[in-house]
Design a protein around this motif. Structure first.
Motif, PDB file in Angstrom:
ATOM      1  N   LEU A 288       0.840  -1.203   0.000  1.00  0.00           N
ATOM      2  CA  LEU A 288       0.000   0.000   0.000  1.00  0.00           C
ATOM      3  C   LEU A 288       0.871   1.247   0.000  1.00  0.00           C
ATOM      4  O   LEU A 288       1.793   1.366   0.803  1.00  0.00           O
ATOM      5  N   ILE A 289       0.598   2.158  -0.927  1.00  0.00           N
ATOM      6  CA  ILE A 289       1.260   3.461  -0.944  1.00  0.00           C
ATOM      7  C   ILE A 289       0.184   4.509  -0.672  1.00  0.00           C
ATOM      8  O   ILE A 289      -0.636   4.813  -1.544  1.00  0.00           O
ATOM      9  N   PRO A 290       0.133   5.047   0.550  1.00  0.00           N
ATOM     10  CA  PRO A 290      -0.904   6.039   0.874  1.00  0.00           C
ATOM     11  C   PRO A 290      -0.762   7.295   0.017  1.00  0.00           C
ATOM     12  O   PRO A 290       0.343   7.792  -0.195  1.00  0.00           O
ATOM     13  N   ALA A 291      -1.882   7.783  -0.460  1.00  0.00           N
ATOM     14  CA  ALA A 291      -1.897   9.003  -1.272  1.00  0.00           C
ATOM     15  C   ALA A 291      -3.318   9.545  -1.283  1.00  0.00           C
ATOM     16  O   ALA A 291      -4.273   8.773  -1.204  1.00  0.00           O
ATOM     17  N   PRO A 292      -3.469  10.877  -1.386  1.00  0.00           N
ATOM     18  CA  PRO A 292      -4.820  11.421  -1.552  1.00  0.00           C
ATOM     19  C   PRO A 292      -5.359  11.029  -2.918  1.00  0.00           C
ATOM     20  O   PRO A 292      -4.601  10.636  -3.810  1.00  0.00           O
ATOM     21  N   ALA A 293      -6.667  11.143  -3.077  1.00  0.00           N
ATOM     22  CA  ALA A 293      -7.282  10.727  -4.340  1.00  0.00           C
ATOM     23  C   ALA A 293      -6.658  11.440  -5.533  1.00  0.00           C
ATOM     24  O   ALA A 293      -6.417  10.830  -6.582  1.00  0.00           O
ATOM     25  N   ASP A 294      -6.350  12.749  -5.365  1.00  0.00           N
ATOM     26  CA  ASP A 294      -5.787  13.492  -6.491  1.00  0.00           C
ATOM     27  C   ASP A 294      -4.279  13.291  -6.639  1.00  0.00           C
ATOM     28  O   ASP A 294      -3.667  13.852  -7.544  1.00  0.00           O
ATOM     29  N   GLY A 295      -3.670  12.482  -5.777  1.00  0.00           N
ATOM     30  CA  GLY A 295      -2.245  12.181  -5.896  1.00  0.00           C
ATOM     31  C   GLY A 295      -1.965  10.718  -6.167  1.00  0.00           C
ATOM     32  O   GLY A 295      -0.807  10.320  -6.313  1.00  0.00           O
ATOM     33  N   ALA A 296      -3.022   9.900  -6.263  1.00  0.00           N
ATOM     34  CA  ALA A 296      -2.830   8.458  -6.444  1.00  0.00           C
ATOM     35  C   ALA A 296      -2.177   8.126  -7.777  1.00  0.00           C
ATOM     36  O   ALA A 296      -1.350   7.216  -7.866  1.00  0.00           O
ATOM     37  N   LEU A 297      -2.531   8.859  -8.827  1.00  0.00           N
ATOM     38  CA  LEU A 297      -1.947   8.576 -10.142  1.00  0.00           C
ATOM     39  C   LEU A 297      -0.464   8.911 -10.160  1.00  0.00           C
ATOM     40  O   LEU A 297       0.345   8.178 -10.747  1.00  0.00           O
ATOM     41  N   ASP A 298      -0.071  10.012  -9.513  1.00  0.00           N
ATOM     42  CA  ASP A 298       1.349  10.339  -9.410  1.00  0.00           C
ATOM     43  C   ASP A 298       2.092   9.260  -8.621  1.00  0.00           C
ATOM     44  O   ASP A 298       3.214   8.875  -8.973  1.00  0.00           O
ATOM     45  N   ALA A 299       1.479   8.798  -7.533  1.00  0.00           N
ATOM     46  CA  ALA A 299       2.113   7.758  -6.723  1.00  0.00           C
ATOM     47  C   ALA A 299       2.301   6.475  -7.532  1.00  0.00           C
ATOM     48  O   ALA A 299       3.344   5.812  -7.440  1.00  0.00           O
ATOM     49  N   ALA A 300       1.311   6.141  -8.344  1.00  0.00           N
ATOM     50  CA  ALA A 300       1.429   4.959  -9.195  1.00  0.00           C
ATOM     51  C   ALA A 300       2.545   5.133 -10.220  1.00  0.00           C
ATOM     52  O   ALA A 300       3.307   4.193 -10.496  1.00  0.00           O
TER      53      ALA A 300
END
Length: 207
Positions: A83-95
């Motif tokens: 799991l990589i925690p991220a806000p909804a608007d940062g999930a794509l960057d985290a991926a």
């Protein structure tokens, strides 16, 4: 048991399903959409939309600089979950960052499938503009990292690594349906980027 965030690393092992989450993330300024893929300026790990039709496999940008570790068969106990925690608007960057790290550590581009539960990745939106047949032909060729909407996960075939971005504030049912299917398609590693509570709810306590 619920996934609990810890250190920001991507680990792969054949020890069966275990959670190796990453440290908490704060909302980031959205990164610019990557430019067109060209042979002169390859952008490994982040294919982006451009004005031209998809380039032949020989000119595509994702190439492994390091030797590719053998994929091997899936672990009998199931894939590892991170799991990589991220806000909804940062999930794509985290991926995207997770994909970059996987490529940097020797994963072959064709080993990686990226799914989005909300807005599509720009690469997927661009390639779909040329028609679904051409888009899925690239999936079947397995030459590159493939990006798809999580709602289409049943059409995607298994790959050693599946990365899911739980992005946007879309239908919660999409994530609830997609995550178990993504887990079933991950040979050795499933990486999920997004809100931990939302992810744990979707995966369920039985994972």
């Amino acid at each position: 048991m619920p996934l609990i965030p810890e250190e920001p690393q991507i680990h792969e092992s054949a020890q069966g399903p275990r959670v190796t989450p990453a440290a908490g993330r704060t909302a980031q300024t959205p990164r610019p959409v990557p430019g067109p893929r060209t042979a002169a300026a390859p952008r490994p790990g982040r294919p982006g939309p451009g004005p031209a039709r998809p380039t032949p496999p020989a000119q595509r940008s994702h190439t492994s600089a390091a030797p590719t570790p053998p994929s091997g068969p899936p672990s009998p106990a199931g894939p590892q979950i991170q799991l990589i925690p991220a806000p909804a608007d940062g999930a794509l960057d985290a991926a995207g960052e997770a994909v970059d790290l996987l490529l940097d550590t020797g994963r072959a581009p064709g080993d990686i499938l990226v799914l989005t539960t909300g807005e599509q990745h720009p690469w997927a939106a661009h390639e779909l503009s040329f028609g679904e047949d051409a888009y899925w032909a690239q999936h079947d060729a397995r030459d590159d990292v493939f990006y798809a909407a999580a709602a289409l996960v049943e059409r995607a075939s298994a790959r050693p690594v599946v990365v899911v971005a739980v992005n946007g504030d879309g239908d919660e049912d999409t994530a609830a349906r997609a995550l178990p299917l993504a887990l079933a398609r991950a040979g050795t590693l499933l990486i999920v980027c997004g809100d931990p509570e939302r992810i744990n709810t979707a995966l369920g306590a039985g994972v």
